[in-house]
Enzyme design. Structure first.
Site, PDB file in Angstrom:
ATOM      1  N   ASN A 129       0.834  -1.214   0.000  1.00  0.00           N
ATOM      2  CA  ASN A 129       0.000   0.000   0.000  1.00  0.00           C
ATOM      3  C   ASN A 129       0.866   1.260   0.000  1.00  0.00           C
ATOM      4  OD1 ASN A 129      -3.012  -0.475   0.118  1.00  0.00           O
ATOM      5  ND2 ASN A 129      -2.262  -2.005   1.583  1.00  0.00           N
TER       6      ASN A 129
ATOM      7  N   ARG B 227       4.565   2.240  25.289  1.00  0.00           N
ATOM      8  CA  ARG B 227       4.026   2.870  24.074  1.00  0.00           C
ATOM      9  C   ARG B 227       4.293   4.368  24.050  1.00  0.00           C
ATOM     10  NH1 ARG B 227       0.707  -0.742  21.190  1.00  0.00           N
ATOM     11  NH2 ARG B 227       0.132  -2.475  22.508  1.00  0.00           N
TER      12      ARG B 227
ATOM     13  N   MET C 275       1.379  -2.325  12.234  1.00  0.00           N
ATOM     14  CA  MET C 275       0.691  -3.237  13.134  1.00  0.00           C
ATOM     15  C   MET C 275       0.971  -2.938  14.610  1.00  0.00           C
ATOM     16  SD  MET C 275      -1.001  -4.563  10.894  1.00  0.00           S
ATOM     17  CE  MET C 275      -1.703  -6.146  10.478  1.00  0.00           C
ATOM     18  N   ARG C 276       0.927  -1.661  14.976  1.00  0.00           N
ATOM     19  CA  ARG C 276       1.045  -1.267  16.386  1.00  0.00           C
ATOM     20  C   ARG C 276      -0.169  -0.434  16.739  1.00  0.00           C
ATOM     21  NH1 ARG C 276       3.809  -3.960  19.575  1.00  0.00           N
ATOM     22  NH2 ARG C 276       4.047  -2.271  21.069  1.00  0.00           N
TER      23      ARG C 276
ATOM     24  N   HIS D 206      -7.722  -0.702   6.162  1.00  0.00           N
ATOM     25  CA  HIS D 206      -8.018  -1.994   6.793  1.00  0.00           C
ATOM     26  C   HIS D 206      -8.684  -2.897   5.754  1.00  0.00           C
ATOM     27  CE1 HIS D 206      -8.784  -4.807  10.012  1.00  0.00           C
ATOM     28  NE2 HIS D 206     -10.016  -4.937   9.540  1.00  0.00           N
TER      29      HIS D 206
ATOM     30  N   ASP E 292      -9.192   0.140  14.418  1.00  0.00           N
ATOM     31  CA  ASP E 292      -9.901  -0.016  13.145  1.00  0.00           C
ATOM     32  C   ASP E 292     -11.272   0.658  13.175  1.00  0.00           C
ATOM     33  OD1 ASP E 292      -7.758  -1.442  12.059  1.00  0.00           O
ATOM     34  OD2 ASP E 292      -8.495  -3.323  12.869  1.00  0.00           O
TER      35      ASP E 292
ATOM     36  N   GLU F 135      -7.419  -2.309  -2.366  1.00  0.00           N
ATOM     37  CA  GLU F 135      -6.733  -1.400  -1.433  1.00  0.00           C
ATOM     38  C   GLU F 135      -5.823  -0.441  -2.193  1.00  0.00           C
ATOM     39  OE1 GLU F 135      -4.946  -3.107   2.163  1.00  0.00           O
ATOM     40  OE2 GLU F 135      -6.024  -4.960   1.780  1.00  0.00           O
TER      41      GLU F 135
END
Ligand code: GAR
Length: 218
Positions: free
Chosen positions: A16, A67, A92-93, A111, A147, A176
């Site tokens: 992407n 974080r 992916m965090r 997503h 999401d 996508e």
């Protein structure tokens, strides 16, 4: 109008990201990719970005105590790059509410499902198990919940009788790669307005197969 400066955050192969880089090569595209940042040192997308001549950075989350300190470094990198917008592309965090709020309506995610169906992981396996006949993808502004957030562009693809996870994933991925460049162009050109939980798009007809909420309700 000056092109918006965009940082793309990745964790993996970056297809992407590549679609955004390719779209931004057009002289009339309203955004330029100024940084590709990964939280994984060996992410395949980093090499692809470097090949395309885009500056890259690695901020490895596992080297930070929590974080918040990870995101402090992320923010520093985004500031240095003078990013106006941030695109998550297979990043992916989970981001903290503080970070998400600081980038409100300037932080975009893609997503691989028709949200709000199938947030989280293993979307294609879950879609197949549920027997849905339509799958697809969603580009949306990020909110604190995973999401979730105002939908900018969606694209639907059929689930075919002999689909397995890989076949369905690659059909969705092709969608996508069309949806994300459109969504970024709409945001970067100032055509997207957030009204409550909805994103609406003024002055634009979406190309075939890509779906937006028109501001005039048509
Ligand atoms: C894409 O399918 C993207 O939608 C998904 O990860 C893949 C990354 O592929 N993102 C999520 O699941 C986020 N919740 P890419 O690295 O080739 O772009």
């Amino acid at each position: 109008m000056a092109r918006k400066r965009v940082a793309v955050l990745i964790s993996g192969r970056g297809s992407n990201m590549q679609a955004l880089i390719d779209a931004a090569r057009a002289p009339d595209y309203p955004a330029e990719i100024v940084l590709v940042l990964s939280n994984i040192a060996g992410a395949g997308g980093l090499a692809r970005a470097a090949t395309a001549g885009i500056p890259t950075a690695v901020v490895e989350h596992r080297k930070f105590a929590d974080r918040a300190t990870f995101e402090t470094e992320l923010t520093a990198q985004l500031r240095t790059a003078r990013a106006d917008l941030v695109c998550l592309a297979g990043f992916m965090r989970l981001l903290t509410p503080g970070f998400v709020e600081a980038w409100r309506d300037r932080l975009i995610n893609i997503h691989p499902s028709l949200l709000p169906a199938f947030p989280g992981l293993d979307t294609h396996a879950r879609a197949l198990a549920a027997g849905v006949r339509l799958a697809g993808c969603t580009v949306h502004f990020v909110r604190a919940e995973m999401d979730n957030g105002p939908i900018i562009v969606q694209a639907a693809v059929p689930v075919l009788p002999d689909d397995d996870e890989d076949r369905l994933a690659s059909r969705v991925l092709a969608a996508e790669h069309r949806a994300y460049p459109l969504a970024l162009a709409l945001v970067a050109s100032g055509r997207v307005r957030v009204q409550g939980d909805k994103a609406v798009v003024g002055d634009h007809a979406a190309p075939d197969g890509l779906l937006i909420n028109p501001a005039d309700g048509r």
